[in-house]
Write an enzyme that holds these catalytic residues in place. Structure first.
Site, PDB file in Angstrom:
ATOM      1  N   SER A   1       0.898  -1.197   0.024  1.00  0.00           N
ATOM      2  CA  SER A   1      -0.125   0.036   0.064  1.00  0.00           C
ATOM      3  C   SER A   1       0.823   1.430  -0.118  1.00  0.00           C
ATOM      4  O   SER A   1       1.419   1.318  -0.920  1.00  0.00           O
ATOM      5  CB  SER A   1      -0.877  -0.192   1.070  1.00  0.00           C
TER       6      SER A   1
ATOM      7  N   ASP B   1      -3.344   6.354  -3.052  1.00  0.00           N
ATOM      8  CA  ASP B   1      -2.121   5.797  -2.210  1.00  0.00           C
ATOM      9  C   ASP B   1      -1.596   4.537  -3.321  1.00  0.00           C
ATOM     10  O   ASP B   1      -1.942   4.343  -4.380  1.00  0.00           O
ATOM     11  CB  ASP B   1      -2.523   5.197  -0.820  1.00  0.00           C
TER      12      ASP B   1
ATOM     13  N   ASP C   1      -1.646   1.588  -3.573  1.00  0.00           N
ATOM     14  CA  ASP C   1      -2.297   0.525  -4.104  1.00  0.00           C
ATOM     15  C   ASP C   1      -3.778   0.913  -4.638  1.00  0.00           C
ATOM     16  O   ASP C   1      -4.711   0.205  -4.772  1.00  0.00           O
ATOM     17  CB  ASP C   1      -2.247  -0.995  -3.278  1.00  0.00           C
TER      18      ASP C   1
ATOM     19  N   GLU D   1     -12.989   6.014   6.118  1.00  0.00           N
ATOM     20  CA  GLU D   1     -11.970   6.508   7.182  1.00  0.00           C
ATOM     21  C   GLU D   1     -11.422   7.776   6.690  1.00  0.00           C
ATOM     22  O   GLU D   1     -11.441   7.954   5.566  1.00  0.00           O
ATOM     23  CB  GLU D   1     -10.812   5.420   7.350  1.00  0.00           C
ATOM     24  N   ALA D   2     -10.893   8.656   7.640  1.00  0.00           N
ATOM     25  CA  ALA D   2     -10.486   9.879   7.333  1.00  0.00           C
ATOM     26  C   ALA D   2      -9.484   9.799   6.487  1.00  0.00           C
ATOM     27  O   ALA D   2      -9.204  10.770   5.579  1.00  0.00           O
ATOM     28  CB  ALA D   2      -9.858  10.645   8.600  1.00  0.00           C
ATOM     29  N   ASN D   3      -8.692   8.849   6.346  1.00  0.00           N
ATOM     30  CA  ASN D   3      -7.528   8.642   5.524  1.00  0.00           C
ATOM     31  C   ASN D   3      -8.103   8.339   4.110  1.00  0.00           C
ATOM     32  O   ASN D   3      -7.212   8.200   3.224  1.00  0.00           O
ATOM     33  CB  ASN D   3      -6.728   7.710   5.985  1.00  0.00           C
TER      34      ASN D   3
ATOM     35  N   ARG E   1      -4.213   4.397  20.310  1.00  0.00           N
ATOM     36  CA  ARG E   1      -4.346   3.103  19.803  1.00  0.00           C
ATOM     37  C   ARG E   1      -3.107   2.726  19.528  1.00  0.00           C
ATOM     38  O   ARG E   1      -2.185   3.220  18.984  1.00  0.00           O
ATOM     39  CB  ARG E   1      -5.535   2.808  18.864  1.00  0.00           C
ATOM     40  N   PRO E   2      -2.885   1.050  19.629  1.00  0.00           N
ATOM     41  CA  PRO E   2      -1.512   0.639  18.988  1.00  0.00           C
ATOM     42  C   PRO E   2      -2.088   0.595  17.534  1.00  0.00           C
ATOM     43  O   PRO E   2      -3.016   0.125  17.073  1.00  0.00           O
ATOM     44  CB  PRO E   2      -1.697  -0.784  19.684  1.00  0.00           C
TER      45      PRO E   2
ATOM     46  N   GLY F   1      -1.945  -1.021  13.733  1.00  0.00           N
ATOM     47  CA  GLY F   1      -1.789  -2.349  13.304  1.00  0.00           C
ATOM     48  C   GLY F   1      -0.715  -2.619  12.240  1.00  0.00           C
ATOM     49  O   GLY F   1      -0.627  -3.651  11.783  1.00  0.00           O
TER      50      GLY F   1
END
Ligand code: 16G
Ligand code: MG
Length: 550
Positions: free
Chosen positions: A67, A286, A288, A383-385, A514-515, A517
């Site tokens: 990605s 992005d 991909d 998602e905001a992204n 948050r962790p 991923g």
């Protein structure tokens, strides 16, 4: 497991030894790592996809991509029969086989799993896996590893679909399993035809819509998306699209200061854009092409941009669909829902709620949002992204088709009839398998044309609250667990209380951690009524994270 199957596995696995001393884990959307250590993982995921294909008696997809990560990384995403992501039930198995120390352990794990899941292997079962890869140089050899994994399960075959965007592969898997055409040209045909269909339903007498028929400039992140958009644009005559960073030789490096992730996180224009482009509608894909954001360069600002992110794309879509629904149908109850994550700007959530929409939250990661959106007649998630799509339930589509037939006989050509036709066109224009930057871009363009809106007008739907994201390196990111769609820290205890005290200090303050991923870090998000306040809030929350976990 029969002896013959067992010995094929032992023999082929010995050709793909796992890297020493590295734990590989299935992250938010699959595996990702430096390409040089991935061949054993890809080989093993090849096996997994073959087993999944046997179990579901359907085609499965295996995409080789990292990605938006740097070009030296690579990774694997898996498409389930519906075209969505691999079912979460299989993630622990993916994790365990990726880390098996040697061929014997690997076979043991496979054996245990096929017994538990009742997957018959080694006999006459057939399995088919579609393979795709992005433009990364490591893709070719990793593809070979995937093929070896697949062919080590008796009866499984791999079909190489070539260099593709991730959403193209997901779409092909979905189409194949639904019994429709799967070639790349049918992908382009479906989206360009439904775009034309939607364009034909734009009221042309409204002259305001001609206002924005100006160039759109798209940053292709020097990846596969730019290349595919060049092909798609030949089929969409109504749009004038200029592709930059299209991935051609010498144009630049994949994802290096280009692409949707860079633009969204850094809030500056990608390479290849200059002051001369100020004010023009621009978009960024992005690596991909499963994420899309829009932006425009602010004049005389040293290439600073106004970002039009996933939340605003979501808002544009939600508003349009709501309008078309209310015109096409007054009495039939339709469940329309919007799905966001904690990263959604608070101003977008307020805007959507003020429209009267139901807004729900899930943890980060497409698999969660997609699953939730599928519960509605029309579920819109972003998602905001910039990753998102609109899901239409089969039940709703059948109802819509009946409604269109009814209206065709009672009031052909009425606004009601046209609004219903527009909804049907949208359901064909927006990729139903997974978020797709190319299909999303066509829908954005069609709606802007319909509304006669410039990107600046679109951006004015609401004003984003200032926000800041930071990341904190910690010894063990798994020490953090969260609840309520990642808005509350459960562990370590005491950390949430510390965060609460911080954001109470700022007007409109909100912060969560948050962790990650996909990286070994804890992410911090903060928003507040001014940029300075958001920056300060993020900084003090990051300090707490460091204090509790550093
Ligand atoms: C992956 C996810 C994306 C998510 C991001 C979060 C898919 C297809 N992609 O890119 O949805 O926003 O990870 O990354 O699921 P993080 O966990 O490192 O913050
Ligand atoms: Mg992506």
């Amino acid at each position: 497991m029969e002896d013959k199957q067992r010995s094929i596995l032992i023999e082929s696995a010995s050709r793909f030894p796992p890297p020493q001393g590295v734990k590989i884990s299935y992250g938010t959307s699959g595996f990702r790592a430096d390409a040089s250590i991935l061949s054993s993982t890809v080989y093993r995921v090849g096996i997994l996809t073959a087993l999944r294909s046997i179990q579901t008696q359907s085609v499965i997809g295996l995409m080789i991509t990292a990605s938006h990560n740097q070009v030296s990384d690579n990774g694997i995403k898996i498409a389930d029969p519906s075209g969505g992501m691999l079912t979460q039930d299989w993630e622990p198995f993916a994790d365990s086989i990726a880390n098996a120390a040697n061929p014997e352990d690997l076979v043991l794990l496979i054996n245990e799993f096929i017994k538990k899941e009742h997957i018959p292997i080694g006999g006459v079962q057939s399995a088919e896996i579609f393979l795709g890869r992005d433009t990364r140089p490591s893709g070719e050899s990793l593809l070979e590893a995937a093929k070896q994994g697949i062919s080590s399960i008796v009866g499984a075959i791999a079909t190489d679909m070539g260099i593709l965007t991730t959403p193209q592969l997901h779409w092909m898997v979905r189409s194949k399993n639904k019994g429709t055409k799967v070639s790349e040209s049918s992908y382009f045909e479906q989206f360009s035809n439904s775009f034309r269909c939607l364009m034909d339903l734009i009221p042309r007498e409204d002259t305001s819509s001609s206002k924005i028929v100006e160039n759109l400039i798209v940053d292709g992140a020097n990846g596969v998306g730019g290349e595919k958009l060049e092909e798609l644009k030949k089929l969409v005559k109504d749009l004038v699209i200029e592709v930059r960073n299209s991935g051609k030789e010498g144009e630049g490096t994949l994802n290096e200061r280009v692409g949707a992730d860079f633009v969204q996180k850094e809030k500056v224009a990608p390479l290849g854009f200059s002051e001369d482009d100020a004010g023009i509608r621009c978009a960024s894909l992005d690596g991909d092409a499963d994420r899309l954001v829009y932006f425009y360069i602010v004049p005389n600002s040293n290439k600073k941009i106004d970002l039009v992110d996933g939340d605003k794309i979501l808002s544009l879509f939600a508003l349009f669909i709501k309008q078309q629904l209310s015109v096409s149908n007054k009495d039939h109850p339709i469940k329309l829902g919007v799905v966001q994550t904690a990263y959604a700007n608070g101003a977008s959530t307020d805007y959507l709620k003020n429209l009267g929409l139901e807004v729900v939250f899930t943890p980060t990661g497409v698999k969660y949002l997609h699953e939730k959106a599928a519960e509605y007649d029309i579920g819109i998630y972003f998602e905001a992204n910039g990753h998102g799509t609109i899901l239409f339930s089969e039940h709703f589509i059948s109802w819509l088709e009946r409604r269109i037939n009814e209206l065709a006989s009672t009031s052909e050509g009425s606004e009601q009839h046209k609004a219903a036709l527009r909804l049907l066109a949208i359901s064909n224009l927006i990729n139903q398998a997974v978020g797709d930057a190319l299909s999303g871009l066509l829908l954005v363009e069609a709606i802007l044309l319909y509304n006669g809106w410039s990107i600046q007008r679109w951006n004015e739907l609401y004003q984003d609250l200032p926000s800041r994201q930071l990341k904190v390196k910690v010894a063990d990111r798994n020490a953090v667990t969260t609840a309520n769609a990642e808005t509350v820290v459960v562990k370590p205890s005491g950390l949430q209380e510390a965060i609460n005290i911080e954001f109470a200090k700022f007007p409109q303050g909100r912060s969560f951690i948050r962790p990650s991923g996909t990286e070994d870090v804890i992410r911090v998000y903060a928003e507040a009524s001014s940029q300075e306040a958001a920056d300060n809030l993020a900084k003090s929350v990051a300090e707490h994270v460091d204090r509790f976990l550093g």
